[in-house]
Design a protein around this motif. Sequence first.
Motif, PDB file in Angstrom:
ATOM      1  N   LEU A  24       0.856  -1.187   0.000  1.00 27.91           N
ATOM      2  CA  LEU A  24       0.000   0.000   0.000  1.00 27.91           C
ATOM      3  C   LEU A  24       0.891   1.235   0.000  1.00 27.91           C
ATOM      4  CD1 LEU A  24      -2.786   1.434   0.388  1.00 27.91           C
ATOM      5  CD2 LEU A  24      -2.383   1.249   2.863  1.00 27.91           C
ATOM      6  N   GLU A  25       0.569   2.176  -0.889  1.00 25.22           N
ATOM      7  CA  GLU A  25       1.269   3.464  -0.907  1.00 25.22           C
ATOM      8  C   GLU A  25       0.239   4.570  -0.702  1.00 25.22           C
ATOM      9  OE1 GLU A  25       4.687   5.284  -3.602  1.00 25.22           O
ATOM     10  OE2 GLU A  25       2.842   5.098  -4.780  1.00 25.22           O
ATOM     11  N   ILE A  26       0.567   5.543   0.110  1.00 26.57           N
ATOM     12  CA  ILE A  26      -0.304   6.705   0.323  1.00 26.57           C
ATOM     13  C   ILE A  26       0.444   7.914  -0.225  1.00 26.57           C
ATOM     14  CG2 ILE A  26      -1.682   7.986   1.991  1.00 26.57           C
ATOM     15  CD1 ILE A  26      -1.424   5.630   3.924  1.00 26.57           C
ATOM     16  N   GLY A  27      -0.016   8.443  -1.381  1.00 26.94           N
ATOM     17  CA  GLY A  27       0.672   9.555  -2.050  1.00 26.94           C
ATOM     18  C   GLY A  27       1.422   9.073  -3.276  1.00 26.94           C
ATOM     19  N   THR A  28       0.746   9.131  -4.456  1.00 26.96           N
ATOM     20  CA  THR A  28       1.280   8.546  -5.690  1.00 26.96           C
ATOM     21  C   THR A  28       2.140   9.523  -6.470  1.00 26.96           C
ATOM     22  OG1 THR A  28      -0.877   7.424  -5.846  1.00 26.96           O
ATOM     23  CG2 THR A  28       0.601   7.253  -7.758  1.00 26.96           C
ATOM     24  N   LEU A  29       1.698  10.796  -6.535  1.00 27.32           N
ATOM     25  CA  LEU A  29       2.282  11.803  -7.430  1.00 27.32           C
ATOM     26  C   LEU A  29       2.333  11.222  -8.851  1.00 27.32           C
ATOM     27  CD1 LEU A  29       3.380  14.748  -7.290  1.00 27.32           C
ATOM     28  CD2 LEU A  29       5.664  13.780  -7.018  1.00 27.32           C
ATOM     29  N   GLY A  30       3.500  11.187  -9.502  1.00 30.30           N
ATOM     30  CA  GLY A  30       3.588  10.674 -10.866  1.00 30.30           C
ATOM     31  C   GLY A  30       3.954   9.197 -10.943  1.00 30.30           C
ATOM     32  N   GLY A  31       3.917   8.507  -9.813  1.00 24.64           N
ATOM     33  CA  GLY A  31       4.159   7.067  -9.840  1.00 24.64           C
ATOM     34  C   GLY A  31       5.622   6.651  -9.772  1.00 24.64           C
ATOM     35  N   ASP A  71       2.504 -12.042  -9.487  1.00 28.65           N
ATOM     36  CA  ASP A  71       1.157 -12.064  -8.889  1.00 28.65           C
ATOM     37  C   ASP A  71       1.042 -11.089  -7.713  1.00 28.65           C
ATOM     38  OD1 ASP A  71       2.860 -13.439  -7.236  1.00 28.65           O
ATOM     39  OD2 ASP A  71       1.407 -15.015  -6.722  1.00 28.65           O
ATOM     40  N   GLY A  72       2.030 -10.214  -7.550  1.00 31.36           N
ATOM     41  CA  GLY A  72       1.979  -9.235  -6.464  1.00 31.36           C
ATOM     42  C   GLY A  72       1.045  -8.084  -6.792  1.00 31.36           C
ATOM     43  N   ARG A  73       0.682  -7.310  -5.751  1.00 34.41           N
ATOM     44  CA  ARG A  73      -0.250  -6.197  -5.924  1.00 34.41           C
ATOM     45  C   ARG A  73       0.268  -4.970  -5.196  1.00 34.41           C
ATOM     46  NH1 ARG A  73      -3.844  -5.794  -9.399  1.00 34.41           N
ATOM     47  NH2 ARG A  73      -5.318  -4.734  -8.020  1.00 34.41           N
ATOM     48  N   LEU A  74       0.075  -3.821  -5.811  1.00 39.79           N
ATOM     49  CA  LEU A  74       0.361  -2.542  -5.142  1.00 39.79           C
ATOM     50  C   LEU A  74      -0.835  -1.630  -5.357  1.00 39.79           C
ATOM     51  CD1 LEU A  74       3.672  -0.473  -5.207  1.00 39.79           C
ATOM     52  CD2 LEU A  74       1.427   0.620  -5.283  1.00 39.79           C
ATOM     53  N   LEU A  75      -1.376  -1.122  -4.256  1.00 38.16           N
ATOM     54  CA  LEU A  75      -2.474  -0.156  -4.309  1.00 38.16           C
ATOM     55  C   LEU A  75      -1.913   1.179  -3.869  1.00 38.16           C
ATOM     56  CD1 LEU A  75      -5.480   0.674  -4.449  1.00 38.16           C
ATOM     57  CD2 LEU A  75      -5.730  -0.215  -2.110  1.00 38.16           C
ATOM     58  N   THR A  76      -2.104   2.210  -4.692  1.00 39.32           N
ATOM     59  CA  THR A  76      -1.564   3.530  -4.347  1.00 39.32           C
ATOM     60  C   THR A  76      -2.683   4.560  -4.347  1.00 39.32           C
ATOM     61  OG1 THR A  76       0.155   5.176  -4.852  1.00 39.32           O
ATOM     62  CG2 THR A  76      -0.743   3.946  -6.735  1.00 39.32           C
ATOM     63  N   LEU A 123       3.470  -2.392 -15.689  1.00 43.86           N
ATOM     64  CA  LEU A 123       3.062  -2.781 -14.338  1.00 43.86           C
ATOM     65  C   LEU A 123       1.568  -2.586 -14.086  1.00 43.86           C
ATOM     66  CD1 LEU A 123       6.130  -1.173 -12.536  1.00 43.86           C
ATOM     67  CD2 LEU A 123       5.658  -3.636 -12.713  1.00 43.86           C
ATOM     68  N   ALA A 124       0.819  -2.289 -15.161  1.00 42.36           N
ATOM     69  CA  ALA A 124      -0.607  -1.979 -14.968  1.00 42.36           C
ATOM     70  C   ALA A 124      -1.373  -3.170 -14.393  1.00 42.36           C
ATOM     71  CB  ALA A 124      -1.233  -1.542 -16.295  1.00 42.36           C
ATOM     72  N   ASP A 125      -0.881  -4.381 -14.634  1.00 43.18           N
ATOM     73  CA  ASP A 125      -1.585  -5.569 -14.125  1.00 43.18           C
ATOM     74  C   ASP A 125      -1.395  -5.740 -12.619  1.00 43.18           C
ATOM     75  OD1 ASP A 125       1.148  -6.074 -14.425  1.00 43.18           O
ATOM     76  OD2 ASP A 125       0.843  -8.217 -14.795  1.00 43.18           O
ATOM     77  N   ARG A 126      -0.405  -5.056 -12.056  1.00 37.51           N
ATOM     78  CA  ARG A 126      -0.097  -5.239 -10.633  1.00 37.51           C
ATOM     79  C   ARG A 126      -0.480  -4.037  -9.779  1.00 37.51           C
ATOM     80  NH1 ARG A 126       5.703  -7.884 -12.065  1.00 37.51           N
ATOM     81  NH2 ARG A 126       4.643  -8.100 -14.045  1.00 37.51           N
ATOM     82  N   VAL A 127      -0.666  -2.884 -10.417  1.00 38.33           N
ATOM     83  CA  VAL A 127      -0.807  -1.630  -9.665  1.00 38.33           C
ATOM     84  C   VAL A 127      -2.194  -1.028  -9.894  1.00 38.33           C
ATOM     85  CG1 VAL A 127       0.091   0.711  -9.346  1.00 38.33           C
ATOM     86  CG2 VAL A 127       1.677  -1.181  -9.841  1.00 38.33           C
ATOM     87  N   GLU A 128      -2.834  -0.626  -8.807  1.00 36.50           N
ATOM     88  CA  GLU A 128      -4.080   0.140  -8.888  1.00 36.50           C
ATOM     89  C   GLU A 128      -3.855   1.511  -8.262  1.00 36.50           C
ATOM     90  OE1 GLU A 128      -8.572   0.390  -6.958  1.00 36.50           O
ATOM     91  OE2 GLU A 128      -7.448  -1.490  -6.714  1.00 36.50           O
ATOM     92  N   VAL A 129      -4.238   2.567  -9.011  1.00 36.13           N
ATOM     93  CA  VAL A 129      -4.200   3.929  -8.475  1.00 36.13           C
ATOM     94  C   VAL A 129      -5.627   4.310  -8.110  1.00 36.13           C
ATOM     95  CG1 VAL A 129      -3.537   6.326  -8.910  1.00 36.13           C
ATOM     96  CG2 VAL A 129      -2.287   4.464 -10.066  1.00 36.13           C
ATOM     97  N   ARG A 130      -5.837   4.662  -6.859  1.00 40.67           N
ATOM     98  CA  ARG A 130      -7.188   5.017  -6.436  1.00 40.67           C
ATOM     99  C   ARG A 130      -7.226   6.499  -6.044  1.00 40.67           C
ATOM    100  NH1 ARG A 130     -11.574   1.603  -3.116  1.00 40.67           N
ATOM    101  NH2 ARG A 130     -10.505  -0.195  -4.019  1.00 40.67           N
ATOM    102  N   VAL A 131      -8.202   7.215  -6.583  1.00 35.20           N
ATOM    103  CA  VAL A 131      -8.282   8.662  -6.382  1.00 35.20           C
ATOM    104  C   VAL A 131      -9.237   8.993  -5.238  1.00 35.20           C
ATOM    105  CG1 VAL A 131      -8.951  10.855  -7.440  1.00 35.20           C
ATOM    106  CG2 VAL A 131      -7.736   9.134  -8.795  1.00 35.20           C
ATOM    107  N   GLY A 132      -8.795   9.904  -4.383  1.00 39.90           N
ATOM    108  CA  GLY A 132      -9.639  10.399  -3.296  1.00 39.90           C
ATOM    109  C   GLY A 132      -8.777  10.935  -2.175  1.00 39.90           C
ATOM    110  N   ARG A 133      -9.406  11.526  -1.162  1.00 35.57           N
ATOM    111  CA  ARG A 133      -8.678  11.908   0.052  1.00 35.57           C
ATOM    112  C   ARG A 133      -8.255  10.625   0.744  1.00 35.57           C
ATOM    113  NH1 ARG A 133     -11.736  13.551   4.072  1.00 35.57           N
ATOM    114  NH2 ARG A 133     -10.083  14.547   5.250  1.00 35.57           N
TER     115      ARG A 133
END
Length: 221
Positions: A62-69, A82-87, A107-117
């Motif tokens: 889990l990452e909090i604060g993506t900026l430009g990735g 098969d790893g996952r990263l949620l930012t 890396l699009a298959d492993r990473v999800e960028v979620r928008v919000g506070r």
Amino acid sequence: MDGGIYATVDAYIDDLFGPPDPALAAALERAEAAGLPPINVSSGHGRLLQVLVLACGATNILEIGTLGGYSTIWMAQALPPDGRLLTLEYEPKHADVARRSIADAGLADRVEVRVGRALDTLADIEREGAGPFDMVFIDADKPPYAEYFDAVLRMSAPGTLIVADNVVRDGRVAQGTTDDAAVTGAQRFNAALAARVGVTGAIVQQVGAKGHDGMALAVVR
Ligand code: SAH
Ligand code: DHB
Ligand code: MG
């Protein structure tokens, strides 16, 4: 700080490891072209994050604060297929830039960028049953760092590695009371980390081309 010897040593370390990975270089170029602020981790600290992913064998990050990735890509490159990263990112524009660079990095298959506070999206993912995460990188806005820490602990398990950027702030965390909310946020986080039973933490000050700051590293027992 003008950098000086610290910037020289950062350049020396970069040179040792050879030319930058093309996907990482492209992510920095895209972020700059899009006008994102240049507040990504340094290459040396990105490398450190990658080592930490490997050291704890993380498969769920889990990452909090993506900026430009940029930090995202450093960490995700060390994930197994098969790893996952949620930012989590507040600014839709930052998330859009990051998604493109993450896709170009393969890396699009492993990473999800979620928008919000982040305080909202953290509550959302907790409700969805996310976690436990093997590793968490806290690097968004500084005032709620202690609240991010609480939320992260609810999605942690024994062995979870929690890393927090920018907890020294030019040394100002050690200079007493201030009305700079980024500094008081780091002070509150650092105190919460030190006081937390069942979490072993360290705070490491760092110098480099980007000046004087520090990272907290902690493991849930
Ligand atoms: N980790 C990145 C840098 C992140 S900079 C790297 O090293 O490459 C901090 C990011 O946090 C910015 O993109 C900013 O828009 C985002 N941010 C600020 N406040 C936020 C909030 N409340 N929730 C989620 N993201 C936030
Ligand atoms: C800032 C944020 C960061 O995450 C960082 O590493 C450096 C600076 C900032 O908001 O100024
Ligand atoms: Mg940071």
